[in-house]
Design a protein around this motif. Structure first.
Motif, PDB file in Angstrom:
ATOM      1  N   PHE A 156       0.773  -1.195   0.151  1.00 53.73           N
ATOM      2  CA  PHE A 156      -0.416   0.185   0.202  1.00 53.73           C
ATOM      3  C   PHE A 156       1.110   1.437   0.238  1.00 53.73           C
ATOM      4  CE2 PHE A 156      -1.856   3.502   1.956  1.00 53.73           C
ATOM      5  CZ  PHE A 156      -3.650   3.653   1.587  1.00 53.73           C
ATOM      6  N   LEU A 157       2.358   1.067   0.569  1.00 56.82           N
ATOM      7  CA  LEU A 157       2.631   2.420   0.366  1.00 56.82           C
ATOM      8  C   LEU A 157       4.185   2.820  -0.822  1.00 56.82           C
ATOM      9  CD1 LEU A 157       3.878   2.418   5.150  1.00 56.82           C
ATOM     10  CD2 LEU A 157       1.936   3.676   3.560  1.00 56.82           C
ATOM     11  N   LYS A 158       3.844   1.842  -0.997  1.00 50.29           N
ATOM     12  CA  LYS A 158       4.231   1.792  -2.470  1.00 50.29           C
ATOM     13  C   LYS A 158       3.788   2.572  -3.212  1.00 50.29           C
ATOM     14  CE  LYS A 158       7.535  -2.131  -1.729  1.00 50.29           C
ATOM     15  NZ  LYS A 158       7.972  -3.961  -1.530  1.00 50.29           N
ATOM     16  N   ASP A 159       2.507   1.977  -3.249  1.00 53.57           N
ATOM     17  CA  ASP A 159       1.946   2.785  -4.442  1.00 53.57           C
ATOM     18  C   ASP A 159       1.102   3.957  -3.801  1.00 53.57           C
ATOM     19  OD1 ASP A 159       1.561   0.407  -5.623  1.00 53.57           O
ATOM     20  OD2 ASP A 159      -0.539  -0.417  -4.663  1.00 53.57           O
ATOM     21  N   ASN A 160       1.246   4.570  -2.545  1.00 55.48           N
ATOM     22  CA  ASN A 160       1.041   5.842  -2.433  1.00 55.48           C
ATOM     23  C   ASN A 160       2.100   6.415  -0.796  1.00 55.48           C
ATOM     24  OD1 ASN A 160      -1.710   5.988  -2.274  1.00 55.48           O
ATOM     25  ND2 ASN A 160      -1.811   4.125  -1.676  1.00 55.48           N
ATOM     26  N   THR A 172       3.927   5.217  13.014  1.00 61.00           N
ATOM     27  CA  THR A 172       3.356   6.619  12.590  1.00 61.00           C
ATOM     28  C   THR A 172       3.947   6.131  11.199  1.00 61.00           C
ATOM     29  OG1 THR A 172       5.539   7.749  12.944  1.00 61.00           O
ATOM     30  CG2 THR A 172       3.633   7.881  14.771  1.00 61.00           C
ATOM     31  N   ILE A 173       3.541   6.966  10.539  1.00 55.82           N
ATOM     32  CA  ILE A 173       3.786   6.837   9.198  1.00 55.82           C
ATOM     33  C   ILE A 173       3.711   7.963   8.642  1.00 55.82           C
ATOM     34  CG2 ILE A 173       3.111   6.174   6.640  1.00 55.82           C
ATOM     35  CD1 ILE A 173       1.347   3.851   8.351  1.00 55.82           C
ATOM     36  N   LYS A 174       5.085   8.200   7.446  1.00 58.59           N
ATOM     37  CA  LYS A 174       5.873   9.499   7.160  1.00 58.59           C
ATOM     38  C   LYS A 174       6.222   9.173   6.075  1.00 58.59           C
ATOM     39  CE  LYS A 174       7.326  14.201   9.158  1.00 58.59           C
ATOM     40  NZ  LYS A 174       7.888  14.989   9.496  1.00 58.59           N
ATOM     41  N   ASN A 175       6.587   9.705   4.903  1.00 63.82           N
ATOM     42  CA  ASN A 175       6.294  10.115   3.360  1.00 63.82           C
ATOM     43  C   ASN A 175       6.489   8.871   3.743  1.00 63.82           C
ATOM     44  OD1 ASN A 175       6.267  12.524   3.203  1.00 63.82           O
ATOM     45  ND2 ASN A 175       8.711  12.714   4.083  1.00 63.82           N
ATOM     46  N   GLY A 176       5.489   7.297   3.750  1.00 63.20           N
ATOM     47  CA  GLY A 176       5.452   6.289   3.077  1.00 63.20           C
ATOM     48  C   GLY A 176       6.329   5.413   3.773  1.00 63.20           C
ATOM     49  N   LYS A 177       6.416   5.975   5.265  1.00 67.29           N
ATOM     50  CA  LYS A 177       7.593   5.064   5.686  1.00 67.29           C
ATOM     51  C   LYS A 177       7.495   5.168   6.999  1.00 67.29           C
ATOM     52  CE  LYS A 177      11.142   4.494   2.856  1.00 67.29           C
ATOM     53  NZ  LYS A 177      10.624   2.890   1.935  1.00 67.29           N
ATOM     54  N   PHE A 178       7.361   3.007   7.335  1.00 67.22           N
ATOM     55  CA  PHE A 178       7.180   3.217   8.989  1.00 67.22           C
ATOM     56  C   PHE A 178       7.983   3.678  10.157  1.00 67.22           C
ATOM     57  CE2 PHE A 178       4.039   0.563   7.043  1.00 67.22           C
ATOM     58  CZ  PHE A 178       3.395   0.734   7.636  1.00 67.22           C
ATOM     59  N   SER A 179       7.759   4.203  11.427  1.00 71.16           N
ATOM     60  CA  SER A 179       9.170   4.457  12.359  1.00 71.16           C
ATOM     61  C   SER A 179       8.130   3.876  13.697  1.00 71.16           C
ATOM     62  CB  SER A 179       9.280   5.376  12.480  1.00 71.16           C
ATOM     63  OG  SER A 179       8.368   6.961  12.362  1.00 71.16           O
ATOM     64  N   PHE A 180       8.427   3.304  14.985  1.00 66.69           N
ATOM     65  CA  PHE A 180       7.938   3.281  16.063  1.00 66.69           C
ATOM     66  C   PHE A 180       7.658   4.296  17.136  1.00 66.69           C
ATOM     67  CE2 PHE A 180       8.644  -1.715  14.569  1.00 66.69           C
ATOM     68  CZ  PHE A 180       7.786  -2.090  14.909  1.00 66.69           C
ATOM     69  N   SER A 181       6.534   5.113  17.669  1.00 63.47           N
ATOM     70  CA  SER A 181       6.363   5.620  18.300  1.00 63.47           C
ATOM     71  C   SER A 181       7.096   5.591  19.730  1.00 63.47           C
ATOM     72  CB  SER A 181       4.814   5.977  18.830  1.00 63.47           C
ATOM     73  OG  SER A 181       4.383   6.119  16.668  1.00 63.47           O
TER      74      SER A 181
END
Length: 151
Positions: A72-76, A142-151
């Motif tokens: 999904f994130l590759k497409d968005n 969180t997802i920012k600019n199509g990339k995950f990070s742990f909060s």
């Protein structure tokens, strides 16, 4: 009177400082594979006798897997969101429940995130006073600019 109050205060503070936090999760539905639905814990490793369930993959490894496998994130690529996923790991180290606790704005994305967490492999079961127990784990992300990070 002051001396008695100080002694009472010191005693109370000493008792609360040694108190343990133990959170038991209320499980209403039957979950296939769970060892004891009345004994599911959120464990805190900073407290004596509590060891949370351990994933076979590091947090960095999970992030790599999420960022490479969630199509999904590759497409968005400019997508921005946040969420939380909850896992229940049984006393044998098996993930018996994996579902979004705070859903993202997209149901397809939620399904893909759940699929990644379901594919992490066998965990080391959590322990309470040396006994393997069913445990709950939460991961906020969180997802920012199509990339995950742990909060």
């Amino acid at each position: 009177m002051k001396k008695a109050s100080l002694i009472l205060l010191a005693t109370f503070c000493g008792m609360t400082a040694s108190a343990q936090l133990l959170a038991r999760m209320e499980v209403k539905e039957d979950i296939p594979g769970i060892c004891d639905k009345n004994e599911v814990y959120a464990l805190f490793p900073s407290f004596k006798g509590q060891e949370e369930a351990v994933c076979p993959m590091t947090k960095e490894g999970i992030l790599l897997k999420l960022n490479s496998e969630v199509s999904f994130l590759k497409d968005n690529p400019k997508y921005k969101d946040k969420g939380m996923i909850g896992l229940i790991i049984n006393c044998k180290g098996e993930v018996v429940q994996c579902k979004m606790s705070n859903e993202t704005r997209n149901p397809e994305l939620d399904k893909q995130i759940e699929a990644v967490f379901n594919s992490l492999g066998e965990w080391r079961a959590g322990k309470l006073d040396g006994k393997e127990v069913d445990t709950s784990r939460l991961y906020s992300f969180t997802i920012k600019n199509g990339k995950f990070s742990f909060s």
